[in-house]
Write an enzyme that holds these catalytic residues in place. Structure first.
Site, PDB file in Angstrom:
ATOM      1  N   HIS A 291       0.595  -1.013  -0.245  1.00 23.70           N
ATOM      2  CA  HIS A 291       0.023  -0.080  -0.192  1.00 23.70           C
ATOM      3  C   HIS A 291       0.600   0.647  -0.043  1.00 23.70           C
ATOM      4  CE1 HIS A 291      -3.854   1.988   0.593  1.00 23.70           C
ATOM      5  NE2 HIS A 291      -3.278   3.221   1.387  1.00 23.70           N
ATOM      6  N   ASP A 293       0.457   5.224  -0.417  1.00 25.00           N
ATOM      7  CA  ASP A 293      -0.705   6.325  -0.125  1.00 25.00           C
ATOM      8  C   ASP A 293       0.317   7.275  -1.114  1.00 25.00           C
ATOM      9  OD1 ASP A 293      -2.295   5.427   1.515  1.00 25.00           O
ATOM     10  OD2 ASP A 293      -0.509   5.856   3.174  1.00 25.00           O
ATOM     11  N   ASP A 403      -8.029   0.725   2.157  1.00 28.75           N
ATOM     12  CA  ASP A 403      -7.840   1.892   3.157  1.00 28.75           C
ATOM     13  C   ASP A 403      -8.476   3.366   3.345  1.00 28.75           C
ATOM     14  OD1 ASP A 403      -6.535   3.012   5.335  1.00 28.75           O
ATOM     15  OD2 ASP A 403      -4.974   4.051   3.996  1.00 28.75           O
ATOM     16  N   HIS A 616      -7.082   9.246  -1.152  1.00 30.10           N
ATOM     17  CA  HIS A 616      -7.882   9.104  -0.045  1.00 30.10           C
ATOM     18  C   HIS A 616      -7.253   9.892   1.433  1.00 30.10           C
ATOM     19  CE1 HIS A 616      -5.546   4.975   0.469  1.00 30.10           C
ATOM     20  NE2 HIS A 616      -4.885   5.641   1.652  1.00 30.10           N
TER      21      HIS A 616
HETATM   22 ZN   LIG Z   1      -3.387   5.057   2.239  1.00 29.63          ZN
END
Ligand SMILES: [Zn+2]
Length: 1083
Positions: A291, A293, A403, A616
């Protein structure tokens, strides 16, 4: 009776006399002892840990270091960086400041005594991230720092005693940015990192393998139930390994002996993928994941490098571990890789072809799904799927949002329309009020469409592949009555990284235990997420009835994200409406004149930028300040590009504002008639307002003179109390708040007795931890009304009246709200319009505005993407109460049979309806991770729209109108262009909204070549039912010559043909409640 004779005495060597006393093991002491073997501490020199390395090349003569430090926090490419002069440096030096980059050239010579060792690694650690490059500029290995992923396996050919050169690109940030201590605190600007390790290491592979054996068997001893024989056996095995090591004084042989003992518990195959080579059914599917971001505690520029660092390592692991499969989402990150690391992108592409690197998700980024508009959600899929199809020849079938902070009720429908039938997440495991009750279930959209949803029972997307993660994959599974399989998503994440070799080694051992001892669920590697879901879908086919969940997956946390970073949210709303106009006007221009080039390149740039900002942590407001500097800059570019594109399209359609003799017209890009009082350009003598009235497209503008029939008036009825009125309403404003709003035709008071509408209120806002993210339920207790300081008349009419109120919030903060009423024309809808200018300098406070209305209902309605979500106005159950702050789009509404009130807004998303009190959330003031979030000046528009009758198309349309004001332009011959501008519309069904009109993505004259172009030209029209009823209407296209119409998916694939009506150009359409439909008109 026959039979064998038995000896009279059993032959046994069991001694007659006890050799001496043997005690029962004290389990906890023998368990605690295990730490001595692998941990640091006072016994380290006598432990297995001390045997991991057989030798080291520490001396600077073996590892010569030179550095180049680029200026101004720049991040130069390999080529740029290596063209500069490098200066000598050494271990022990510090490098910084925060976000700086340093390039190291390393001259490495393997010392003679290490040349015959089996396995050599280069270890580098400066507690920050880095990337190893070969001498000729290939990125090969990412470094995490702080003891994590600090090793790079040296090529075998380097064991030649000669000097070899490579580079390390050091980034002065950790995996989680630059915060010190508490991760979400704003990062300091002056952080320095000391390079404390740059060495050649010979690894004892047996010792390393034994340490993993021991770790996992030790976990079995600790985590299997104490009353299980499997736990006791594990403890005996571990103690036996330690005893053998002690007896052999830690020799190589004793380590090999330890590994043999471990096999009793792990089986004989854990050193290779062979451990998975049997047909025993596995419940847990392990899939590697990383993951990253796209921005969060670091800016986009760093994410680009995180992608390269993380994925280079994954490609390497795929070469070393044949069972390893890795999935990764976010087309944007793939695009960055292609742009900045083309050779690594090619390597990824090869792995995708082999099926080991698995693109997933089908969206542009892992976006927020609460706030983006319906069309934005569609474009996430369109841009995502098109990228994956263009570059990897495949589309995704699983939507992947592990997430994101809650999931819109319409996602299942949109997924199905984008070729995806599966959805993965786990975020609802963070709910801090109610536990979500399902693991694997059918998730159903507002229109009845469904996807198969799985929420990993290990409750993480960054599992460390621990024994416990595998165990919890069954013990926390909440859908065991239907199916007991689950996904285990492992690999370091958030800041990137992904799986490490330890993760894969640990899972081999977990599988070994499952096959040898049992009790632990069997884990399997080698499948994809799609393989996992395909089996679930097969079960449905074979009759398994998975439970259903209808409507939104509301996240019981992070409710502050509907409000934080107001400016960013306002930019989003603006970009969405601008893009709608651009595609519509550019389509019309391209239909009118073949010489006009549909600006696909600019549109792609604007959409990709807007989609990126939906990430997000970006749109929700949970990133550091740097990220918002970046998004401000990107939005500015988007708006500048948009203005240019609109100007060009309007020019093509004959608009020219530079010729004063051209007629003044109002441009209405919404597909329905409008009647509005508009402010004219300022000229002292001329009328100030005009009435714009007419159908879609060009509206005639009639300047209003005082003599005009419809007027608005204002008077001070008593000291400080003003009455504003028009043909529909009589509004009393006292001390700056609305004490009465009387609907004249309906003969009804809208404000609750004693209520004060447009009352600004402020709350103390200190959530449990996640400042920018959360507002916690107890903030409601701290409500304080902000009294007005001054109210005065700002506009007297006769076509518009206003009172302006100044409110002191604190020494530094204030608000100025203007309440206005325009002349109501004929039977047209009217609203009380409010503009708020706020200077906001608060700390940990929440500003809202209230509307207590005289309406009773246990449910309120909130606009969501392509539909309406109804949520409770009471706190009956903990599930109801958890929705004390919810997300809306352009409006929220509280209605009872026969009457209701809508609150519209131009850029807000947070709302609450508690009983009859409607509350629009305006501004927050969190101090982490951005210390300056929302500080400064804000301009907010909202309005009160009371309506006789139920919530209906009037509210839907008013929401669009508030966000898409009529624009005044000049046109030489408006009559000539009128039909072009009003061609696309829907007849006969006010609930149907024609939301998007655009050109076909792959039309020959539009295509940018990423996918094969299609012959001819087409127009794509997106229509949805906005009110939740079966709707039947006619989609019209005016004079456009349409040959054929297909109802298609959102990816514009070939669809089912719809018959064209004989007269008037159009197709009859019928939509399910809240259905989203796409029609492709082929010209
Ligand atoms: Zn995230």
């Amino acid at each position: 009776m026959g039979g064998e004779t038995r000896p009279l005495m059993a032959s046994t060597k069991y001694p007659i006399h006890a050799a001496g006393p043997v005690g029962k093991q004290i389990t906890n002491i023998y368990k605690d002892r295990l730490h001595q073997f692998t941990n640091g501490g006072q016994y380290e020199s006598k432990s297995l840990k001390s045997k991991l390395y057989e030798g080291k090349g520490l001396s600077p003569e073996f590892v010569k270091l030179h550095v180049y430090s680029p200026p101004d926090l720049s991040r130069p490419t390999f080529k740029e960086a290596t063209s500069h002069e490098f200066k000598p440096t050494k271990v022990g030096e510090a490098f910084g400041p925060s976000w700086a980059t340093h390039w190291f050239r390393i001259h490495l010579t393997v010392p003679k005594e290490l040349c015959d060792k089996e396995h050599l690694e280069f270890h580098w650690d400066a507690n920050n991230e880095g990337l190893i490059w070969t001498e000729d500029g290939e990125p090969v290995h990412g470094l995490t720092g702080g003891g994590e992923r600090t090793e790079w396996i040296l090529p075998k050919a380097w064991k030649d005693g000669k000097e070899h050169v490579f580079y390390v690109e050091m980034a002065c940030n950790g995996m989680f940015g630059n915060a010190e201590g508490d991760t979400i605190q704003p990062p300091p600007k002056d952080r320095y990192y000391t390079l404390h390790k740059a060495e050649i290491v010979a690894v004892n592979l047996d010792a390393r393998a034994l340490s993993i054996d021991f770790w996992i068997i030790g976990d079995a001893a600790r985590e299997f139930p104490g009353d299980s024989w499997e736990s006791h056996d594990a403890l005996q095995v571990c103690n036996a390994i330690m005893d053998a090591f002690i007896a052999g004084e830690g020799s190589k042989e004793s380590i090999k002996e330890g590994r043999k003992i471990a096999q009793k518990y792990l089986g004989a195959h854990v050193d290779s993928a062979k451990v998975y080579d049997n047909d025993n059914p596995a419940l847990v599917s392990g899939i590697g994941h990383c993951h990253i971001d796209t921005c969060w505690l670091w800016p986009w520029a760093e994410t680009k490098r995180k992608v390269a660092r993380s994925w280079a390592n994954q490609c390497d692991l795929m070469d070393r571990y044949p069972e390893f499969r890795f999935c990764c989402s976010q087309a944007q990150q793939y695009k960055w890789l292609k742009e900045y690391y083309p050779s690594l992108f090619d390597r990824v592409k090869e792995k995708v072809k082999l099926g080991t690197f698995q693109p997933i998700g089908g969206s542009w980024v892992e976006h927020d799904t609460n706030m983006p508009s319906g069309e934005s959600l569609i474009r996430q899929f369109v841009y995502g799927q098109r990228f994956f199809e263009a570059h990897f020849g495949q589309r995704c079938t699983t939507f992947w949002l592990p997430d994101t902070f809650g999931y819109s009720a319409q996602l299942p429908q949109l997924c199905r329309l984008a070729g995806m039938s599966r959805f993965f997440t786990q975020k609802l495991s963070w709910n801090n009020i109610n536990k979500f009750p399902h693991t694997t279930f059918n998730w159903v959209a507002l229109d009845g469409s469904q996807v198969m949803c799985h929420m990993a029972p290990s409750e993480t997307y960054t599992a460390e592949a621990h024994f416990g993660d595998v165990k919890r994959s069954v013990t926390q599974h909440k859908s065991l009555d239907q199916d007991s399989t689950s996904l285990l998503v492992f690999g370091k994440g958030d800041g990137g990284g992904g799986p490490t070799w330890e993760h894969i080694e640990k899972l081999r051992r977990c599988r070994g235990i499952a096959d040898t001892v049992g009790l632990l669920p069997r884990v399997r590697l080698g499948d994809s997420v799609d393989d996992f879901f395909a089996k679930l879908e097969k079960k449905v086919e074979d009759g398994t009835k998975f439970v259903t969940w209808y409507g939104e997956l509301y996240f019981e946390l992070h409710r502050g994200t509907y409000t934080t970073q107001a400016n960013n949210k306002r930019n989003n709303r603006r970009a969405e409406f601008m893009l709608r106009d651009i595609e519509y006007l550019a389509t019309l221009a391209s239909l009118k004149s073949k010489g006009y080039k549909y600006p696909k390149k600019e549109i792609d740039f604007m959409w990709e930028g807007t989609l990126l900002c939906h990430f997000h942590d970006c749109l929700p407001g949970s990133s550091i300040e740097m990220c918002y500097d970046d998004s401000d800059e990107l939005y500015a570019e988007i708006f500048a590009t948009g203005e240019q594109v609109i100007k060009k399209a309007l020019k093509e359609l004959g608009f020219d504002d530079d010729v004063p003799k051209n007629s003044l017209v109002a441009l209405n890009t919404l597909p329905w008639a409008r009647t509005e009082v508009l402010q004219l350009p300022v000229k002292s003598s001329a009328p100030k307002y005009a009435l714009a009235q007419g159908d879609s497209g060009i509206l005639d503008v009639t300047p209003l003179t005082a003599a005009t029939e419809s007027t608005a008036s204002i008077k001070e009825v008593s000291k400080g109390v003003y009455e504003l009125s028009n043909a529909r309403f009589r509004v009393h404003v006292a001390d700056g708040v609305i004490t009465s709003l009387y609907d004249i035709p309906a003969k009804r008071e809208v404000i609750a007795p004693g209520g004060k509408a447009n009352q600004l209120v402020i709350f103390d806002d200190k959530p449990l931890y996640w400042q920018a993210w959360d507002v916690e339920v107890y903030h409601l207790e701290s409500r304080q009304e902000l009294p007005a300081s001054k109210t005065r008349i700002a506009e007297h009419g006769p076509h518009r009246v206003s009172v302006v109120t100044e409110t002191r919030i604190s020494d530094e903060s204030w608000a100025k709200t203007t309440i206005s009423l325009s002349a109501a024309v004929d039977a047209e809808q009217s609203a009380v319009e409010i503009e708020a200018e706020v200077e906001w300098r608060e700390s940990m406070k929440f500003l809202k505005v209230e509307f207590p209305v005289d309406v009773l209902n246990t449910e309120a309605s909130y606009e969501t993407q392509f539909g309406i979500v109804r949520r409770p106005t009471h706190y009956n159950t903990s599930w109801d109460m958890a929705k004390f702050e919810v997300c809306c789009h352009k409006w929220a509404d509280l209605s009872e049979a026969g009457y209701g009130v809508s609150i519209l807004n131009d850029s807000k998303y947070g709302f609450a309806t508690c009983g009859n009190l409607m509350r629009l959330s305006l501004l927050r003031a969190p101090k982490a991770p951005d210390a300056h979030a929302d500080m400064g000046r804000h301009h907010i528009r909202y309005s009160i729209l009371p309506h006789a009758g139920p919530l209906d198309h009037r509210t839907i349309r008013a929401g669009y109108s508030l966000n898409n004001p009529l624009r005044l332009h000049r046109h030489a011959d408006p009559a000539r262009i009128k039909s072009v501008l009003s061609g696309f519309r829907i007849e006969g069904a006010p609930a149907l909204v024609l939301d998007t009109v655009k050109r076909g993505d792959d039309d020959a004259d539009v295509s940018r070549g990423e996918l094969p172009a299609r012959e001819g030209r087409s127009v794509v029209c997106r229509v949805f039912d906005s009110l939740g009823g079966r709707s039947k209407g006619v989609l019209r296209w005016g004079d456009v010559e349409v040959k054929r119409v297909e109802k298609t998916n959102v990816l514009e694939d070939k669809g089912e043909e719809v018959g064209i009506l004989k007269e008037g150009g159009g197709v009859e359409i019928e939509l399910r409640p809240f259905e989203v439909a796409t029609f492709r008109l082929i010209l």
